[in-house]
Design an enzyme around this catalytic site. Structure first.
Site, PDB file in Angstrom:
ATOM      1  N   SER A  91      65.834   4.835  86.645  1.00 45.14           N
ATOM      2  CA  SER A  91      66.904   4.710  87.629  1.00 45.14           C
ATOM      3  C   SER A  91      68.265   4.799  86.946  1.00 45.14           C
ATOM      4  O   SER A  91      68.566   5.805  86.310  1.00 45.14           O
ATOM      5  CB  SER A  91      66.734   3.411  88.426  1.00 45.14           C
ATOM      6  OG  SER A  91      67.645   3.362  89.493  1.00 45.14           O
ATOM      7  N   HIS A 198      67.591   5.002  96.067  1.00 45.83           N
ATOM      8  CA  HIS A 198      66.696   6.152  95.857  1.00 45.83           C
ATOM      9  C   HIS A 198      66.060   6.689  97.141  1.00 45.83           C
ATOM     10  O   HIS A 198      65.221   7.591  97.087  1.00 45.83           O
ATOM     11  CB  HIS A 198      65.607   5.842  94.807  1.00 45.83           C
ATOM     12  CG  HIS A 198      66.175   5.615  93.441  1.00 45.83           C
ATOM     13  ND1 HIS A 198      66.685   6.642  92.683  1.00 45.83           N
ATOM     14  CD2 HIS A 198      66.347   4.487  92.726  1.00 45.83           C
ATOM     15  CE1 HIS A 198      67.153   6.142  91.542  1.00 45.83           C
ATOM     16  NE2 HIS A 198      66.962   4.840  91.549  1.00 45.83           N
TER      17      HIS A 198
END
Length: 301
Positions: A91, A198
């Site tokens: 991430s 996301h």
């Protein structure tokens, strides 16, 4: 010949005082931190070293803090003569990988992370979103079950074979947790996060980021980066920009990333940054890989 990879952790690994020991006890670390801090329009030093937990948990602060600490540690590890064949990050950790790969200077990698954090913070405040960790159920079964849930909910972080994070509209997340438990998940727990990271709901943040990317002077990579959304090698600037844009509202394919590194001949992985989260995930993906944590000066010794 066996190969080495550097990997960098994502959000959730932060803690008050992170990086302070490095700053106060290592001259190289102090110089690197000072370059980073002077390149930002915020007092990241105060947030990291003396800030409240609440302040540090704010996405716009958390993300640059993690990447700053990770990249200072990376510099110290290279000083020991350890150089990676590949880099990857989970991430926001992908932004530390961007700096490690040579796409950006350390200070610009953190500055870009700061812009990402602000964009995600702004968009999160405008959408009613959340995330949940699903444990004990394979990702393909999760994706299949989510097709039957009303609203926007998506599998976004493929962390290890039986741990996947879902994100989407708050109401849909609640329904999905019930559905996934019925489908055989051992646990389905909502996470204390400020947004549906996301997921497709974050696409406006991707658009803000796409514009911001043009303000930076990127170079071709000196080390291949394995991208979150594709788990494939990235070495050219255009591919990297596309990855960073898509990653803000696309998946983190961590299982595939680790498998890609293994297939490329990597046998030893250094997890560089706060915490040991990736160590645990990697061991569940492939027990044969050696993982070394680099978080404190004693780890470097």
């Amino acid at each position: 010949m066996s190969k080495i990879a550097f990997v960098f952790p994502g959000q959730g690994t932060q803690y008050v005082g992170m990086g302070k020991e490095l700053y106060e006890n290592n001259e190289i670390a102090r110089k690197e931190f000072d370059k980073i801090f002077s390149n930002l329009d915020m007092d990241l030093k105060a947030v990291m070293f003396e800030g409240s937990e609440e302040e540090l948990k704010d996405t716009k602060n958390t993300q640059p803090a993690i990447v700053a600490m990770s990249l200072v540690l990376e510099k110290l590890l290279r000083e020991k003569g350890i150089v990676p064949n590949y880099v990857a990050g989970h991430s926001v950790g992908e932004y530390a990988a961007v700096g490690s790969a040579g796409f950006l200077t350390v200070e610009d990698a953190v500055k870009l992370t700061s812009l990402r954090g602000k964009a995600m913070s702004e968009v999160s405040a405008q959408v009613e979103g959340s995330m949940a960790a699903i444990i004990g159920l394979e990702s393909d079964k999760i994706e299949e079950a989510l097709k039957n849930v009303d609203g926007i909910v998506e599998a976004v972080n493929f962390n290890e074979p039986k741990q996947t994070v879902i994100a989407g509209e708050k109401e849909a997340i609640g329904k999905a947790c019930i559905t996934l438990k019925e489908a055989g998940a051992r646990r389905a727990m909502e996470l204390a996060v400020s947004g549906p990271f996301h997921s497709s709901l974050m696409k406006p943040a991707g658009e803000i980021l796409k514009t911001a990317l043009e303000e930076f002077n990127f170079n071709s990579a000196t080390t291949p980066l394995i991208g979150n959304t594709t788990a494939k090698e990235i070495t050219d600037v255009d591919s990297l920009k596309e990855e960073l844009y898509r990653q803000s509202f696309g998946p983190v394919k961590w299982v595939d990333t680790i498998n890609t590194l293994k297939e490329a001949g990597v046998t030893k992985i250094y997890e560089i940054g706060p915490g040991k989260v990736l160590n645990g995930l990697i061991k569940k993906i492939d027990k044969e890989l050696e993982v070394v944590n680099i978080e404190k000066l004693t780890d470097l010794d």
